[in-house]
Write a protein that holds these residues in place. Sequence first.
Motif, PDB file in Angstrom:
ATOM      1  N   UNK A  48       0.839  -1.204   0.000  1.00 39.55           N
ATOM      2  CA  UNK A  48       0.000   0.000   0.000  1.00 39.55           C
ATOM      3  C   UNK A  48       0.875   1.255   0.000  1.00 39.55           C
ATOM      4  N   UNK A  49       0.535   2.176  -0.893  1.00 45.63           N
ATOM      5  CA  UNK A  49       1.125   3.519  -0.918  1.00 45.63           C
ATOM      6  C   UNK A  49       0.048   4.474  -0.414  1.00 45.63           C
ATOM      7  N   UNK A  50       0.322   5.178   0.674  1.00 44.84           N
ATOM      8  CA  UNK A  50      -0.604   6.170   1.224  1.00 44.84           C
ATOM      9  C   UNK A  50      -0.135   7.567   0.836  1.00 44.84           C
ATOM     10  N   UNK A  51      -0.961   8.283   0.085  1.00 50.45           N
ATOM     11  CA  UNK A  51      -0.631   9.658  -0.279  1.00 50.45           C
ATOM     12  C   UNK A  51      -1.619  10.574   0.435  1.00 50.45           C
ATOM     13  N   UNK A  52      -1.142  11.278   1.455  1.00 53.14           N
ATOM     14  CA  UNK A  52      -2.018  12.039   2.349  1.00 53.14           C
ATOM     15  C   UNK A  52      -1.791  13.540   2.150  1.00 53.14           C
ATOM     16  N   UNK A  53      -2.769  14.194   1.551  1.00 51.81           N
ATOM     17  CA  UNK A  53      -2.793  15.654   1.402  1.00 51.81           C
ATOM     18  C   UNK A  53      -3.480  16.204   2.655  1.00 51.81           C
ATOM     19  N   UNK A  54      -2.774  17.064   3.405  1.00 48.51           N
ATOM     20  CA  UNK A  54      -3.353  17.517   4.678  1.00 48.51           C
ATOM     21  C   UNK A  54      -4.626  18.342   4.491  1.00 48.51           C
ATOM     22  N   UNK A  55      -4.909  18.783   3.253  1.00 47.26           N
ATOM     23  CA  UNK A  55      -6.179  19.502   3.061  1.00 47.26           C
ATOM     24  C   UNK A  55      -7.378  18.564   3.090  1.00 47.26           C
ATOM     25  N   UNK A  56      -7.144  17.257   3.224  1.00 48.43           N
ATOM     26  CA  UNK A  56      -8.243  16.315   3.482  1.00 48.43           C
ATOM     27  C   UNK A  56      -8.866  16.611   4.835  1.00 48.43           C
ATOM     28  N   UNK A  57      -8.024  17.075   5.761  1.00 50.61           N
ATOM     29  CA  UNK A  57      -8.509  17.438   7.090  1.00 50.61           C
ATOM     30  C   UNK A  57      -9.298  18.739   7.007  1.00 50.61           C
ATOM     31  N   UNK A  58     -10.204  18.918   7.939  1.00 49.65           N
ATOM     32  CA  UNK A  58     -10.940  20.173   7.983  1.00 49.65           C
ATOM     33  C   UNK A  58      -9.982  21.345   8.212  1.00 49.65           C
ATOM     34  N   UNK A  59     -10.274  22.502   7.624  1.00 57.70           N
ATOM     35  CA  UNK A  59      -9.384  23.661   7.818  1.00 57.70           C
ATOM     36  C   UNK A  59      -9.247  24.093   9.277  1.00 57.70           C
TER      37      UNK A  59
END
Length: 304
Positions: free
Chosen positions: A223-234
């Motif tokens: 598994x490759x996890x690509x996590x963009x922190x803008x997925x989180x609420x502002x």
Amino acid sequence: ASVEVLGYPFSGGQPRGGVDQGPEALIKAGLLDQLGALGWDVKFNPEVMNEVRQLAVQEHDSDIGKMHKPLAVSAVNERVADDVAAIQERGALSLTIGGDHSLGMGTVSGTKRRYPDAALIWVDAHADINTPLTTDSGNLHGCPVSFLLGLPGTNIPPFNVWMQPCLRPEDIVYIGLRDIDDKEKGILRDLGIKVFTMHDVDAHGIGRVMERVLAHVGAARPIHLSFDVDALDPTVAPSTGTPVRGGLTFREGHYIAEAIAETGNLVAVDIVEVNPALEDEASAAQTVAIGCSLSRAALGETLL
Ligand code: ARG
Ligand code: MN
Ligand code: MN
Ligand code: MN
């Protein structure tokens, strides 16, 4: 077990300065020691950051069609793919700290060289699946997935000199989407890509969403996890270039990383779009801290 951390101070996939300060900020916040405390053998070569700053400076980097900074994005990602693949050849986990999400072109290309069967879990407010033909903004951080898939319009220089399509639509699962361009919606539907939007998180809860994500991925697949922190609420991760309200809570974001860690199949992680220059100092510190805590969660930190 070993983790090799790659810092890419790159902002050329989008227009806002400061996202190139992400890697240094996470390192200064103690990321390497924190991973060491979890029992990992941690390697980090700070020289990579300087080399990438050089690669990011490309003379005569004018638009190709609508695309901004194609030469810089391509040159940096060619390097990224080599770095990530080399780490995985050594049997280590690669942890990439961005920089903007155009880096996904390189990180996923690198993972796919070593693990052709790898699944990609893309956590983001956005689908980042615009092509050079569909993009309205021209910002390449909105396009990495289309290049990885080899969608129409992506088989072009300078990119096709070093990268080839390496991802199948069924390899991808998205979590957290809530700001998808109309043409991206068409692409996602046409290709039948698995998407868990914020609507799905609301309806089923993050626990059931992750059960479905991992069922789609299947057991014993890298598994490759690509996590963009803008997925989180502002309110949770304010210092990012393209914030969108209605995002993941602090715990939902970390639960995603924890649930993937529990599979034991994680081979690569990207933490991208932390921009310490945006919002006030406290917001920047909060966002940097979350980049660190998401990294720890993905690398096996548990609450008990
Ligand atoms: N869909 C928009 C675009 O293509 C926004 C992309 C935002 N991407 C990101 N990695 N934050 O420009
Ligand atoms: Mn993104
Ligand atoms: Mn995004
Ligand atoms: Mn523009």
